[in-house]
Design an enzyme around this catalytic site. Structure first.
Site, PDB file in Angstrom:
ATOM      1  N   LYS A  11       1.007  -1.748   0.470  1.00  0.00           N
ATOM      2  CA  LYS A  11      -0.053  -0.193  -0.103  1.00  0.00           C
ATOM      3  C   LYS A  11       0.473   1.348  -0.110  1.00  0.00           C
ATOM      4  CE  LYS A  11       0.569   1.086   4.495  1.00  0.00           C
ATOM      5  NZ  LYS A  11       1.510   2.317   5.611  1.00  0.00           N
ATOM      6  N   ALA A  99       9.190   0.226   5.103  1.00  0.00           N
ATOM      7  CA  ALA A  99       9.507   0.897   3.547  1.00  0.00           C
ATOM      8  C   ALA A  99       8.337   1.563   3.712  1.00  0.00           C
ATOM      9  CB  ALA A  99       9.501   0.326   2.621  1.00  0.00           C
ATOM     10  N   GLY A 100       7.333   1.506   4.801  1.00  0.00           N
ATOM     11  CA  GLY A 100       5.914   2.310   4.613  1.00  0.00           C
ATOM     12  C   GLY A 100       5.216   2.118   4.097  1.00  0.00           C
ATOM     13  N   GLY A 103       4.079  -4.293   4.134  1.00  0.00           N
ATOM     14  CA  GLY A 103       4.821  -5.605   3.621  1.00  0.00           C
ATOM     15  C   GLY A 103       4.132  -6.883   4.355  1.00  0.00           C
ATOM     16  N   GLY A 104       4.288  -6.378   5.751  1.00  0.00           N
ATOM     17  CA  GLY A 104       4.021  -7.982   6.557  1.00  0.00           C
ATOM     18  C   GLY A 104       2.323  -7.612   7.492  1.00  0.00           C
ATOM     19  N   ASP A 138      -2.296  -2.094  10.242  1.00  0.00           N
ATOM     20  CA  ASP A 138      -2.968  -1.755   8.618  1.00  0.00           C
ATOM     21  C   ASP A 138      -3.350  -2.785   7.981  1.00  0.00           C
ATOM     22  OD1 ASP A 138      -1.417   0.917   8.100  1.00  0.00           O
ATOM     23  OD2 ASP A 138       0.207   0.069   7.887  1.00  0.00           O
TER      24      ASP A 138
END
Length: 285
Positions: A11, A99-100, A103-104, A138
């Site tokens: 995202k 990275a923002g 991913g996780g 997230d």
């Protein structure tokens, strides 16, 4: 045994505003999030009859109960009362860490979607997102995907019109950013500029990419840029080749650019790749 396959999309934050610290220690935010085609791939063997296993093709990723994907599977089993009969989760990583880009969280959301579909959808998509919110702010958005206005810790979601078609460049510098430390820092400074989330929603309703680009803003970007001046170099290359907008995503450190077309996106990638190997061409999904 059954093998499940599920994409885990990254995202970006088209906007990100921090509204204040809450009594529970978290911060209230208001952000427009967008899933993009950059993705990890998640495979799950269900019913292995063996102890749980998690494998990842990238070093440094926890392959035990500390991994959000593992925790998502455990929580799904606990909430639904479904015995998974032993599982093996395999993650092919493409989304950079720190990275923002979530991913996780994207991996965890993929596990939740895959298991829910496999077992006949015992949870609605809203309930599945709520379950994800118990382990990561997230994850609710990553469960639902698309374009959303996200509030609270990120768990209050409202679908928005899809982002207009475009080409994105994502560049992850070598450094990472501590999200908790960044939130601590923003509590101590005046925020000189904030995104106009209503204007961003209006631009999306109009389907006007130029207006969307005009409203891209992240309150964390100046704080990270002042400590890591190479962010300005990345943005200057993006700007030089026609980026409609460029901004850090989330708490960083990846920067995304909205490019006018694929050719210019490819030039930006070629200009930056020598110094920044974690660079990708992507698009909204």
């Amino acid at each position: 045994m059954t093998t499940l396959f599920e994409p885990a999309f990254a995202k970006i934050n088209l906007t990100l505003d921090v509204l204040g610290k809450r009594d529970d220690g978290f911060h209230d935010i208001k952000t427009v999030m967008q899933t993009i085609s950059l993705r990890d791939d998640v495979e799950i063997d269900v019913g292995t009859g063996k102890p749980w296993v998690l494998k990842c093709d990238k070093e440094g990723i926890p392959c035990n109960e500390k991994n959000l994907a593992w925790r998502a599977a455990k929580l799904f089993s606990d909430v639904t009362g479904i015995d998974l009969g032993g599982i093996e989760i395999r993650i092919t990583k493409r989304i950079p860490s720190e990275a923002g880009l979530a991913g996780g969280s994207a991996d965890a959301a993929a596990v939740l979607r895959a298991l829910n579909d496999h077992f006949g959808a015992p949870l609605s998509i809203g309930a599945l997102a709520e379950v994800g919110g118990q382990i990561g702010s997230d994850i609710p958005f990553c469960v639902i995907g698309g374009t959303c206005m996200c509030e609270g810790r990120g768990e209050r979601l409202r679908k928005l019109p899809n982002m207009p078609e475009c080409v994105l460049v994502i560049c992850k510098p070598d450094f990472g950013v501590s999200t908790p430390e960044l939130y601590k820092k923003i509590d101590t400074v005046a925020i000189p500029k904030r995104p106009d989330n209503n204007a961003m929603e209006g631009a999306l309703l109009a389907g006007d990419l130029g207006k969307v680009a005009e409203q891209v803003y992240n309150v964390f970007d100046p704080l990270v840029t002042e400590e890591h001046l190479e962010m300005n170099y990345i943005k200057s290359i993006m700007n030089s080749y026609g980026a409609l907008a460029y901004q850090m995503t989330g708490s960083g450190s990846a920067v995304f650019a909205i490019m006018p077309d694929f050719e210019y996106a490819a030039v930006v990638c070629n200009m930056l790749r020598e110094n920044y190997p974690n660079i990708f061409i992507s698009m909204p999904v």
